[in-house]
Write a protein that holds these residues in place. Structure first.
Motif, PDB file in Angstrom:
ATOM      1  N   ILE A  37      -0.861  -8.434  -8.626  1.00 52.77           N
ATOM      2  CA  ILE A  37      -1.010  -7.109  -8.003  1.00 52.77           C
ATOM      3  C   ILE A  37      -2.432  -6.581  -8.202  1.00 52.77           C
ATOM      4  O   ILE A  37      -2.971  -6.666  -9.308  1.00 52.77           O
ATOM      5  N   SER A  38      -3.007  -6.066  -7.136  1.00 52.06           N
ATOM      6  CA  SER A  38      -4.359  -5.455  -7.122  1.00 52.06           C
ATOM      7  C   SER A  38      -5.518  -6.436  -7.226  1.00 52.06           C
ATOM      8  O   SER A  38      -6.678  -6.015  -7.146  1.00 52.06           O
ATOM      9  N   CYS A  39      -5.232  -7.732  -7.414  1.00 51.92           N
ATOM     10  CA  CYS A  39      -6.318  -8.695  -7.672  1.00 51.92           C
ATOM     11  C   CYS A  39      -6.964  -9.257  -6.408  1.00 51.92           C
ATOM     12  O   CYS A  39      -7.861 -10.085  -6.492  1.00 51.92           O
ATOM     13  N   GLY A  40      -6.512  -8.813  -5.227  1.00 47.63           N
ATOM     14  CA  GLY A  40      -7.108  -9.262  -3.974  1.00 47.63           C
ATOM     15  C   GLY A  40      -7.948  -8.152  -3.371  1.00 47.63           C
ATOM     16  O   GLY A  40      -8.971  -7.740  -3.937  1.00 47.63           O
ATOM     17  N   VAL A  41      -7.486  -7.610  -2.248  1.00 51.70           N
ATOM     18  CA  VAL A  41      -8.193  -6.553  -1.521  1.00 51.70           C
ATOM     19  C   VAL A  41      -8.512  -5.359  -2.426  1.00 51.70           C
ATOM     20  O   VAL A  41      -9.569  -4.730  -2.284  1.00 51.70           O
ATOM     21  N   TYR A  42      -7.630  -5.030  -3.368  1.00 53.79           N
ATOM     22  CA  TYR A  42      -7.824  -3.850  -4.215  1.00 53.79           C
ATOM     23  C   TYR A  42      -8.853  -4.060  -5.331  1.00 53.79           C
ATOM     24  O   TYR A  42      -9.207  -3.120  -6.044  1.00 53.79           O
ATOM     25  N   GLY A  43      -9.325  -5.300  -5.503  1.00 53.82           N
ATOM     26  CA  GLY A  43     -10.533  -5.555  -6.291  1.00 53.82           C
ATOM     27  C   GLY A  43     -10.426  -5.484  -7.801  1.00 53.82           C
ATOM     28  O   GLY A  43     -11.450  -5.421  -8.495  1.00 53.82           O
ATOM     29  N   TYR A  44      -9.209  -5.511  -8.365  1.00 57.49           N
ATOM     30  CA  TYR A  44      -9.070  -5.439  -9.827  1.00 57.49           C
ATOM     31  C   TYR A  44      -9.562  -6.756 -10.430  1.00 57.49           C
ATOM     32  O   TYR A  44      -9.115  -7.831 -10.041  1.00 57.49           O
ATOM     33  N   PRO A  45     -10.479  -6.725 -11.390  1.00 57.26           N
ATOM     34  CA  PRO A  45     -10.976  -7.986 -11.964  1.00 57.26           C
ATOM     35  C   PRO A  45      -9.846  -8.768 -12.637  1.00 57.26           C
ATOM     36  O   PRO A  45      -9.137  -8.230 -13.491  1.00 57.26           O
ATOM     37  N   VAL A  96       2.913  -0.633  -5.599  1.00 53.52           N
ATOM     38  CA  VAL A  96       1.551  -0.259  -5.218  1.00 53.52           C
ATOM     39  C   VAL A  96       0.678  -0.304  -6.468  1.00 53.52           C
ATOM     40  O   VAL A  96       0.917   0.430  -7.431  1.00 53.52           O
ATOM     41  N   GLY A  97      -0.305  -1.176  -6.438  1.00 52.29           N
ATOM     42  CA  GLY A  97      -1.255  -1.263  -7.534  1.00 52.29           C
ATOM     43  C   GLY A  97      -2.419  -0.319  -7.293  1.00 52.29           C
ATOM     44  O   GLY A  97      -2.593   0.217  -6.193  1.00 52.29           O
ATOM     45  N   PRO A  98      -3.228  -0.111  -8.312  1.00 54.23           N
ATOM     46  CA  PRO A  98      -4.403   0.754  -8.164  1.00 54.23           C
ATOM     47  C   PRO A  98      -5.537   0.044  -7.436  1.00 54.23           C
ATOM     48  O   PRO A  98      -5.676  -1.167  -7.533  1.00 54.23           O
ATOM     49  N   ILE A  99      -6.332   0.812  -6.724  1.00 58.20           N
ATOM     50  CA  ILE A  99      -7.587   0.311  -6.168  1.00 58.20           C
ATOM     51  C   ILE A  99      -8.621   0.396  -7.298  1.00 58.20           C
ATOM     52  O   ILE A  99      -8.752   1.451  -7.948  1.00 58.20           O
ATOM     53  N   TRP A 100      -9.314  -0.712  -7.569  1.00 61.53           N
ATOM     54  CA  TRP A 100     -10.290  -0.753  -8.665  1.00 61.53           C
ATOM     55  C   TRP A 100     -11.488   0.132  -8.337  1.00 61.53           C
ATOM     56  O   TRP A 100     -12.113  -0.040  -7.287  1.00 61.53           O
ATOM     57  N   ASN A 143       0.858  -1.202   0.000  1.00 60.94           N
ATOM     58  CA  ASN A 143       0.000   0.000   0.000  1.00 60.94           C
ATOM     59  C   ASN A 143       0.889   1.245   0.000  1.00 60.94           C
ATOM     60  O   ASN A 143       2.117   1.151   0.148  1.00 60.94           O
ATOM     61  N   ALA A 144       0.278   2.408  -0.172  1.00 59.48           N
ATOM     62  CA  ALA A 144       1.024   3.643  -0.396  1.00 59.48           C
ATOM     63  C   ALA A 144       2.020   3.961   0.717  1.00 59.48           C
ATOM     64  O   ALA A 144       3.072   4.552   0.476  1.00 59.48           O
ATOM     65  N   HIS A 145       1.708   3.559   1.948  1.00 54.71           N
ATOM     66  CA  HIS A 145       2.587   3.867   3.080  1.00 54.71           C
ATOM     67  C   HIS A 145       3.513   2.702   3.435  1.00 54.71           C
ATOM     68  O   HIS A 145       4.205   2.756   4.454  1.00 54.71           O
ATOM     69  N   LEU A 146       3.543   1.672   2.598  1.00 54.20           N
ATOM     70  CA  LEU A 146       4.372   0.474   2.852  1.00 54.20           C
ATOM     71  C   LEU A 146       4.184   0.008   4.295  1.00 54.20           C
ATOM     72  O   LEU A 146       5.139  -0.365   4.983  1.00 54.20           O
ATOM     73  N   ALA A 147       2.925   0.071   4.753  1.00 58.51           N
ATOM     74  CA  ALA A 147       2.627  -0.137   6.167  1.00 58.51           C
ATOM     75  C   ALA A 147       2.346  -1.599   6.513  1.00 58.51           C
ATOM     76  O   ALA A 147       2.028  -1.899   7.663  1.00 58.51           O
TER      77      ALA A 147
END
Ligand code: AR6
Length: 182
Positions: free
Chosen positions: A127-135, A88-92, A31-35
């Motif tokens: 990348i992005s295919c889990g929590v970030y929801g990218y199809p 960091v991938g995009p949030i869908w 994520n953006a803050h590498l948290a």
């Protein structure tokens, strides 16, 4: 496990856990803050050990949060991999907010880090295919095309997609067979 040719390079798909995958660098879906967080990020933090969070905090303190599409390297610490590339991938948000461009950039940024650090083999999660929801049916062809392009340009020798579930592996394999050559 299957390999496709991309110029002089190889693009592989593996049904595997990225934390134990034998690559010189593994990519984290951060994520953006590498948290840290859940998913593959949580698994990589768990496996890399307690030196990773301070290294991530130092990066964000130096340069600020990452935008979607950016990536930063840390050592692999307790991982077998020499490096972790935190991308960091995009949030869908429906696809009309620059998500495809940002996802392509995330893969590209990691290939460029590989080139800059002399890394020949690297492994990516979806990348992005889990929590970030990218199809996944949209992410897979885009990611494979971007990886193939970078390999043809010689940015790395081998890029692996490590797919965590058998179902994800089959999905990515279907797309790879359509758009890449064995
Ligand atoms: N190896 C390979 N792939 C994995 C593993 C593993 N050990 N574990 C999960 N996956 P996600 P995102 C797959 O949610 O969508 C985090 O909290 C998983 O099945 O990890 O980019 C971060 O901190 C899925 O297909 O990443 C961010 O806040 C893929 O990895 C946010 O989630 C990516 O799913 C990033 O979300």
């Amino acid at each position: 496990m299957i390999r496709f040719r991309a110029g002089e390079g190889l693009l592989g798909l593996a049904h595997a856990d990225i934390t134990t995958f034998p690559a010189e660098a593994v990519v984290n879906a951060a994520n953006a803050h590498l948290a840290g967080g859940g998913g593959v990020d949580g698994a990589i933090h768990q496996a890399a050990g307690p030196q990773l969070p301070p290294a991530c905090r130092a990066i964000v303190a130096r340069r600020g949060p990452l935008e979607a599409g950016e990536a930063e390297p840390t050592p692999g610490f307790a991982l077998q991999a020499r490096y972790i590339f935190h991308a960091v991938g995009p949030i869908w948000r429906g696809g009309g907010h620059g998500e495809p461009q940002a996802l392509a950039r995330a893969y590209r940024s990691c290939l460029e880090l590989a080139r800059a650090h002399g890394v020949r083999t690297l492994a990516f999660p979806a990348i992005s295919c889990g929590v970030y929801g990218y199809p996944v049916d949209l992410a897979a062809p885009l990611a494979l095309a971007e990886l193939a392009r970078g390999l043809r340009e010689g940015l790395a020798e081998e890029a692996w997609m490590t797919l965590y579930s058998a179902q994800a592996y089959e999905t990515w394999l279907g797309h790879a067979r359509r758009i890449l050559k064995d």
